[in-house]
Design an enzyme around this catalytic site. Structure first.
Site, PDB file in Angstrom:
ATOM      1  N   GLU A  60      58.410   4.113  50.990  1.00 43.88           N
ATOM      2  CA  GLU A  60      58.366   3.319  52.209  1.00 43.88           C
ATOM      3  C   GLU A  60      57.443   2.111  52.030  1.00 43.88           C
ATOM      4  OE1 GLU A  60      59.594   1.963  54.639  1.00 43.88           O
ATOM      5  OE2 GLU A  60      59.751   3.534  56.180  1.00 43.88           O
ATOM      6  N   HIS A 105      65.065   9.915  55.436  1.00 42.72           N
ATOM      7  CA  HIS A 105      64.487  11.242  55.658  1.00 42.72           C
ATOM      8  C   HIS A 105      64.590  11.644  57.123  1.00 42.72           C
ATOM      9  CE1 HIS A 105      60.957   9.698  57.782  1.00 42.72           C
ATOM     10  NE2 HIS A 105      60.897   8.748  56.857  1.00 42.72           N
TER      11      HIS A 105
END
Length: 310
Positions: A198, A96
């Site tokens: 994550e 990202h």
């Protein structure tokens, strides 16, 4: 603007021997069907001599060594000639773009961030948790990917047939910005998967939004949430940070699902948008060398998967 990895990115991309050993010891927990290895000599990032701190994936056309034509022709040929227990895919792994938690880390420094700020939602100026959004730079990084993808498409890059994303807004929004007006997301229906999130725990920025919030924002845009996705984040804990080897097991589970649920020939090129920690362990699972990715960066990986004989 290609974002090269910084010193911290390089440090965080490494796998300690203890984590690697623990991962190898615990793989049996998965009852995994597939084992993975890299098909060499297609992308510069897999070569030992490629310096990740100097590598610019835009200038290097995503690292392709020969040509996209050769890579995809060989991919097709390998899948046509291989038996049912062997499958080849190219994955485009994307990190990202810069999120507000990344901005806060830069603002306060790694030491102060780890000791204090990562436990909070913000500082009165920046809101970085939970589930932070992209900064203006992060949005720009996604747009730059969009531009470069169009450049590569003109050089005979193919369009993936499957898209996957971490459930965090920073990943989903990066996917949108990277692929907008290249594909119709309502048609391709990217799948949001918990496994690709994550590292879990302690860092409040790594606590996700509720299923309802994610569905309300991204469902109308074409995104599909995987079955079994809980309403609340049942995995996040304030007092326990997922170990690297534990995250690797989770990434492996995500890849097992992909190889078990996608077509061998029809789904040979796949996009996954996630995070630096996720990509670190994805590369580990796929038996790729460690390779640091800056915010918004992408790395293609040519993978051979072999089905275990149980």
């Amino acid at each position: 603007m290609s974002t090269k990895p910084d010193v911290l990115d390089v440090l965080n991309s490494q796998i300690l021997d203890d984590d690697r050993a623990k991962y190898l010891q615990t793989q049996s927990q998965l009852n995994a069907t597939w084992t993975f290895e890299i098909v060499p000599n297609y992308f510069k990032q897999s070569l030992a001599e490629t310096d990740e701190t100097k590598f610019n994936y835009f200038d290097e056309h995503f690292g392709i060594i020969d040509s996209w034509e050769r890579a995809f022709a060989d991919l097709r040929s390998l899948n046509e000639k291989s038996d049912d227990n062997t499958v080849y895919k190219i994955f485009l792994l994307g990190r990202h773009g810069q999120g507000y938690h990344n901005m806060a880390n830069l603002k306060y420094g790694e030491k102060a961030w780890n000791e204090h700020w990562l436990h909070l939602t913000g500082d009165g100026e920046i809101v970085w948790a939970p589930d932070p959004e992209l900064t203006e730079l992060g949005q720009a990084q996604a747009k730059d990917n969009n531009y470069q993808l169009k450049v590569e498409l003109n050089r005979n890059l193919r369009i993936p047939t499957k898209w996957y994303s971490s459930p965090f807004r920073r990943s989903v929004d990066t996917l949108i910005g990277s692929w907008q007006d290249i594909v119709d997301l309502k048609e391709v229906k990217p799948l949001i998967k918990e496994d690709f999130r994550e590292t879990i725990g302690v860092h409040l920025c790594d606590k996700r939004s509720t299923r309802s919030v994610i569905s309300e924002k991204y469902g109308p845009l074409g995104f599909v949430i995987e079955d079994g996705f809980e309403e609340k984040d049942v995995y996040y804990k304030d007092d326990y940070r997922e170990k690297v080897w534990e995250q690797a097991l989770r990434q492996n589970r995500g890849f097992q699902d992909i190889f078990n649920s996608t077509d061998k020939k029809g789904d040979a090129f796949i996009s996954i948008t996630s995070h630096s920690g996720s990509i670190r362990t994805q590369l580990m699972v796929l038996n790729h060398r460690p390779f640091a990715i800056g915010t918004g960066g992408m790395i293609p990986v040519f993978v051979k998967a072999t089905k275990r004989q149980l």
